[in-house]
Design a protein around this motif. Structure first.
Motif: not given
Length: 427
Positions: A46-49, A292-315
């Motif tokens: 589940i790494d960033p690749g 990340f930006n599209q998640f923010d645009s289509l679903l709102g900032p919470t979805a974008a933050i969740l994406f970023g947190v997941g990416l950080l944790s996996a990395g």
């Protein structure tokens, strides 16, 4: 004091394992001492690749390549079981056995290519963690990289405190990714029928979809996870006889299945979210910052933050695991070791240089997957040879059917990776 606490924790683990092997405990309590190694190895899946390839696949082809994730995960289950079994049966890791059975020149070659593969792995993982920080906090990539470096050193420090604390933090970080993508799937509201069709209907749509599928497979079945798993099981709980070793392996099968189901679910969720959002809007998203930006645009900032947190944790979690694998590989192939913090510093230098040069992080992630494809055969072929050797494995030797399936998987993976390399370099 720290070493004493570590020794006590490891002693408690061995006592609980002994109780389980003697049949004195039942249910979850019996299995619990053996859970952990597969979760650490599963971080490689589940790494960033994986983020880059799965989101690209979902946005370009909708749910149609979900079957690739399912097939990759089934292959990964068998491969990780064999790797774990090798450690349990022999008390040694894959590189150690290779050193014993191959010439010194061959061992040095295998060590060098394994180190290059691990550096490529670390490139993807370290850049992923830095990118997660950059997206979440809007700080420069250079500052994000330095913070990610501190975080990965902190996780490595847990190794000095025993196997259980390390397994606990890695498992916790995996579940952060699970929660992040679980909520995103809920937000995206995908349709069930296309998901089921994509999972169980193998098909391609032109050469580009085959190339992307090869990249998805390369991002899933990773050579450093093979080296690592054999190292994690070789010394953790050692069976005194054939009966105990068979019991340990049965418990490890449960560990592998749980960890791989979770990793497969995460990868599928990435693709499903991208299909439900980006493909539906007619967007092909290959860049994680754009995602990340599209998640923010289509679903709102919470979805974008969740994406970023997941990416950080996996990395962060996967970069630390890459460093552990490097230690196993060096010790195994050439019987040498360097301080793990020095290794961490060396392996994070290339991604820091790439970030300083301003290279696009998502492009660097894709190129790292190409480099990884060089190394899979050098880990997988010796693994199949060794686990099929009755004298080496004893009662845990592969069944003939297992060996046949493993060779088919190896052939498929190697052919797809050759195709990926050819298309990347000359296509």
């Amino acid at each position: 004091m720290g070493k004493k606490r570590t020794s006590q924790k490891n002693k408690a683990l061995l006592q609980n394992a002994s109780t389980s092997l003697n049949g004195e405990s039942r249910g979850l309590k019996q299995i619990l001492p053996f859970l952990g190694p597969a979760f650490i190895a599963a971080v490689a899946y589940i790494d960033p690749g994986n983020y880059a390839t799965n989101i690209s696949a979902g946005s370009a082809y909708g749910y149609k390549l979900l079957w690739v994730i399912l097939a990759s995960n089934l292959m990964a289950v068998l491969i990780q079981m064999m790797s774990a079994k090798l450690g349990i049966a022999t008390g040694r890791n894959l590189p150690e056995i290779s050193r014993e059975r191959f010439s010194r020149k061959a061992s040095i070659f295998l060590w060098v290519q394994a180190e290059l593969v691990i550096m490529a792995t670390d490139l993807a993982e370290f850049i992923g963690a830095a990118l997660g920080l950059y997206l979440l906090f809007d700080i420069s990539m250079i500052a994000s990289a330095l913070i990610a470096a501190v975080g990965s050193f902190a996780i490595l420090e847990l190794q000095r405190r025993g196997v259980r604390p390390l397994e606990a933090i890695i498992t916790g970080m995996i579940f952060i990714v699970v929660i992040a993508f679980g909520i995103q799937v809920f937000f995206a509201e995908p349709e069930a029928a296309p998901i089921l069709k994509g999972l169980f209907t193998p098909k391609f749509e032109g050469v580009d979809s085959i190339l992307l599928s090869a990249g998805m497979l390369g991002a899933t079945v990773m050579p450093h996870a093979i080296y690592l798993h054999s190292g994690l099981t070789s010394k953790r709980i050692v069976g005194k006889n054939e009966k105990e070793r068979k019991k340990i392996f049965k418990f490890e099968i449960i560990d592998v299945i749980i960890a791989m189901v979770i990793a497969g679910g995460i990868n599928a969720s990435m693709l499903i979210v991208a299909a439900a959002l980006f493909n539906k809007e007619g967007m092909h998203v290959e860049d994680l910052e754009v995602a990340f930006n599209q998640f923010d645009s289509l679903l709102g900032p919470t979805a974008a933050i969740l994406f970023g947190v997941g990416l950080l944790s996996a990395g962060l979690s996967s970069s630390s695991v890459g460093t552990m694998t490097g230690d196993i590989v060096m010790q195994g192939y050439i019987n040498k070791r360097i301080p793990i913090y020095l290794r961490r510093f060396i392996t994070m230098t290339p991604p820091l240089v790439i970030i300083l040069l301003g290279v696009n992080p998502s492009k660097a992630l894709v190129m790292s997957q190409v480099i990884l494809s060089f190394g899979i055969a050098f880990a997988l072929i010796p693994l199949i040879i060794f686990t099929s050797n009755k004298k080496l494995m004893g009662s845990l030797v592969n069944r003939k059917m297992t060996t046949a399936v493993a060779w088919l998987i190896a052939l498929l993976i190697i052919c797809l990776n050759i195709f990926l390399l050819y298309q990347t370099l000359f296509g």
